[in-house]
Design an enzyme around this catalytic site. Structure first.
Site, PDB file in Angstrom:
ATOM      1  N   PHE A 232     -50.656  54.615  55.674  1.00 15.75           N
ATOM      2  CA  PHE A 232     -49.827  54.540  56.888  1.00 15.75           C
ATOM      3  C   PHE A 232     -48.596  55.438  56.687  1.00 15.75           C
ATOM      4  CE2 PHE A 232     -51.817  50.331  56.381  1.00 15.75           C
ATOM      5  CZ  PHE A 232     -52.521  50.210  57.576  1.00 15.75           C
ATOM      6  N   ASP A 253     -53.050  58.504  57.494  1.00 13.41           N
ATOM      7  CA  ASP A 253     -52.612  57.921  58.758  1.00 13.41           C
ATOM      8  C   ASP A 253     -53.706  58.155  59.794  1.00 13.41           C
ATOM      9  OD1 ASP A 253     -49.617  56.909  59.692  1.00 13.41           O
ATOM     10  OD2 ASP A 253     -50.840  57.599  61.373  1.00 13.41           O
ATOM     11  N   ASN A 284     -58.692  55.633  59.376  1.00 14.29           N
ATOM     12  CA  ASN A 284     -58.305  54.228  59.517  1.00 14.29           C
ATOM     13  C   ASN A 284     -58.043  53.677  58.117  1.00 14.29           C
ATOM     14  OD1 ASN A 284     -59.191  51.247  59.295  1.00 14.29           O
ATOM     15  ND2 ASN A 284     -58.837  51.499  61.489  1.00 14.29           N
ATOM     16  N   ALA A 285     -56.854  53.143  57.907  1.00 13.32           N
ATOM     17  CA  ALA A 285     -56.446  52.722  56.561  1.00 13.32           C
ATOM     18  C   ALA A 285     -57.378  51.650  55.997  1.00 13.32           C
ATOM     19  CB  ALA A 285     -55.017  52.212  56.590  1.00 13.32           C
ATOM     20  N   ASP A 310     -47.346  50.866  53.930  1.00 12.50           N
ATOM     21  CA  ASP A 310     -46.257  50.701  54.901  1.00 12.50           C
ATOM     22  C   ASP A 310     -46.842  50.606  56.310  1.00 12.50           C
ATOM     23  OD1 ASP A 310     -43.748  50.552  56.057  1.00 12.50           O
ATOM     24  OD2 ASP A 310     -43.396  52.720  55.985  1.00 12.50           O
ATOM     25  N   CYS A 350     -42.887  45.081  58.191  1.00 11.93           N
ATOM     26  CA  CYS A 350     -41.775  45.132  59.144  1.00 11.93           C
ATOM     27  C   CYS A 350     -41.922  44.057  60.212  1.00 11.93           C
ATOM     28  CB  CYS A 350     -41.669  46.516  59.779  1.00 11.93           C
ATOM     29  SG  CYS A 350     -43.146  47.015  60.695  1.00 11.93           S
TER      30      CYS A 350
END
Length: 407
Positions: A232, A253, A284-285, A310, A350
Site C-alpha cells: 500500500f 499499490d 491487489n495487496a 500501511d 489509520c
C-alpha cells in the site's frame, strides 16, 4: 446559504443530561440524539449551549443535518466569532513552530484538535490546502476570515480548497468542486526528512500526501535494511525513505496513478537514492501477499528483511471492527511469514475504531499463528502536527508499530 452567526442574542440549544455530562467530561461533540431543543436555529449558527435545566455550558457551532449536531468552541460565551477564529489560527501556527522540523509540509490546522472544528489546513511548501467540513465553517464570512488570516500569517503563493463531496452531502451543503481559491499555482515540490515529493493540490487522496506519517517514515528508515517491501505504498512515502538504507525496495499499490507519481518522486530523489531503482508493482495487496507467502515450494516463497504495511482505513465505523481486524490479521500474518529472522515489520492502522490495544492483540495473534516471535521496537502514532486531545479520543487515530521478528 446559512446566514452569518450573530454576536447578539445567540440562539440556544438545550442538551440532555447525557449530552451535558459528555461536555463536562471534556468532549466537544453532542450528537443529535442528545439535543433536547434547537428551535429555530439556522444551519451553521453559533449557539449558546445549556443543559436540560438551562444551566450555561458554553458556545458551539450548530449543524442542522450532521449526526454531530453541535461542536463546542468555548466553555465561555462568545460574542465575536471572527476574532476567535483569528486567535485560534494564530495559536495553531504557533503550536507547531517548535515541533515541526525537517519539512516544509505539515498540518497547520487539525479541526477539533486545534479548537477549530470543521477546518483542516495543510501546508505543502508555498501552497496551502484547505478542507471545509461543516456548515458553520462554510459560511462565506467565516471562510473569508479563515483565508485572510492564513494569508496574513503564512503568505502562501496559492490556497487550494480540497472538497470531499460526501462530507458536503452529509452537511447538506451545495456541491462545490476542488479549486484554487487564491493564486495560480496548484502544483509544487516539497521536502520531508530530506526526501522530495511532487504535490498537485487538485489530484490525489485527502489533501495530498500523508503528512501524519512523516515522523513514522523517518523512524522506519532508522531500522530498515536488506530487501524491503512497501505494501500500500501510494506515492512512495515509506519506500523512498527506506531506499537509501536497503539493498532493494519494492513498492506495491493497486492504483496506477499513485504508482506513476511514486516513480516521479523516485526520479526527484535520484541523488539521495544513489541511482538505485525502486520496483513499483500494480497489484491487489492481499492477492500479492498470498502468492508471495504461500508458494507451493517453501524455498521459492519470497523473503524480505523489511516489510511495511500501511493500508487504508479498514474500519469506517464501529460495526466494521471485526472485519477490519480480520483484514489486518491476514496482512500481518502473511508479512510475518515472509520476513527473515531478525527482519523488521512496520505495520500501521489509520482506523480510529481500531484501538491501539485492538491492534496489538491482533498482531500478537498473527505472530502466534505464523509461528514467529515479535519484539516491539517502537509503538508510535501520528506526527506532532496532528495533535491529540485526551478528552477527544477521535483525534487519536494512527497506529504505527515497528517490531523485529525471530523464529
Amino acid at each position: 446559504m446559512p446566514k452569518e452567526p450573530s454576536s447578539a442574542s445567540l440562539p440556544t440549544v438545550k442538551v440532555s443530561p447525557r449530552g451535558a455530562t459528555r461536555l463536562k467530561d471534556g468532549h466537544v461533540w453532542v450528537y443529535r440524539s442528545d439535543i433536547v431543543t434547537a428551535d429555530s436555529v439556522l444551519p451553521g449558527s453559533m449557539v449558546r449551549v445549556t443543559d436540560h435545566r438551562g444551566k450555561p455550558l458554553g458556545s458551539a457551532l450548530y449543524s442542522s443535518s450532521s449526526q454531530i449536531a453541535i461542536r463546542m468552541i468555548s466553555s465561555e460565551p462568545i460574542t465575536d466569532l471572527p476574532a476567535l477564529l483569528r486567535h485560534r489560527i494564530a495559536e495553531a501556527i504557533a503550536y507547531r513552530a517548535p515541533l515541526v522540523m525537517d519539512t516544509d509540509a505539515y498540518r497547520v490546522v487539525f479541526s477539533e484538535a486545534d479548537f477549530l472544528p470543521g477546518l483542516i489546513v495543510d501546508r505543502y511548501a508555498e501552497i496551502l490546502s484547505v478542507q471545509i467540513l461543516t456548515q458553520a465553517m462554510d459560511i462565506e464570512s467565516v471562510r473569508q476570515v479563515v483565508l485572510t488570516e492564513l494569508t496574513t500569517r503564512l503568505h502562501p503563493a496559492s490556497i487550494v480548497e480540497r472538497v470531499d463531496p460526501r462530507v458536503r452531502e452529509l452537511e447538506t451543503l451545495p456541491p462545490r468542486a476542488s479549486s484554487l481559491l487564491q493564486g495560480e499555482k496548484s502544483a509544487t515540490t516539497f521536502t520531508m526528512n530530506s526526501v522530495q515529493f511532487r504535490f498537485d493540490a487538485l489530484e490525489g487522496q485527502k489533501t495530498g500526501a500523508f503528512l501524519d506519517q512523516r515522523e513514522n517514515y523517518a523512524a522506519a528508515a532508522r531500522y530498515a535494511k536488506g530487501d524491503a517491501l512497501d505494501v500500500f505504498c501510494y506515492q512512495g512515502g515509506f519506500a523512498l525513505h527506506l531506499a537509501p538504507h536497503c539493498t532493494q525496495v519494492t513498492g506495491v499499490d493497486s492504483s496506477r496513478p499513485a504508482l506513476e507519481v511514486a516513480d516521479q518522486n523516485a526520479a526527484l530523489n535520484h541523488t539521495l537514492l544513489n541511482g538505485k531503482e525502486i520496483e513499483w508493482i500494480e497489484a491487489n495487496a492481499f492477492d500479492l501477499l498470498k502468492d508471495y507467502s504461500s508458494s507451493a515450494h517453501p524455498h521459492e516463497a519470497r523473503r524480505y528483511d523489511t516489510i511495511v504495511l500501511d493500508p487504508p482505513a479498514f474500519a469506517k465505523s464501529k460495526r466494521d471492527l471485526d472485519a477490519a481486524l480480520r483484514g489486518y490479521k491476514e496482512l500481518n500474518l502473511r508479512a510475518l511469514k515472509m520476513l527473515r529472522p531478525g527482519g523488521i515489520l512496520v505495520t500501521c492502522s489509520c482506523s480510529y475504531h481500531v484501538s491501539q490495544s485492538n491492534f496489538l492483540e491482533m498482531l500478537a495473534s498473527a505472530a502466534l499463528d505464523a509461528h514467529r516471535t515479535l519484539r516491539l521496537i517502537e509503538v508510535r502514532g501520528q506526527s506532532k502536527d496532528h495533535p491529540i486531545l485526551l478528552s477527544v479520543p477521535e483525534t487519536s487515530y494512527l497506529k504505527c508499530v515497528i517490531a523485529t521478528v525471530s523464529h
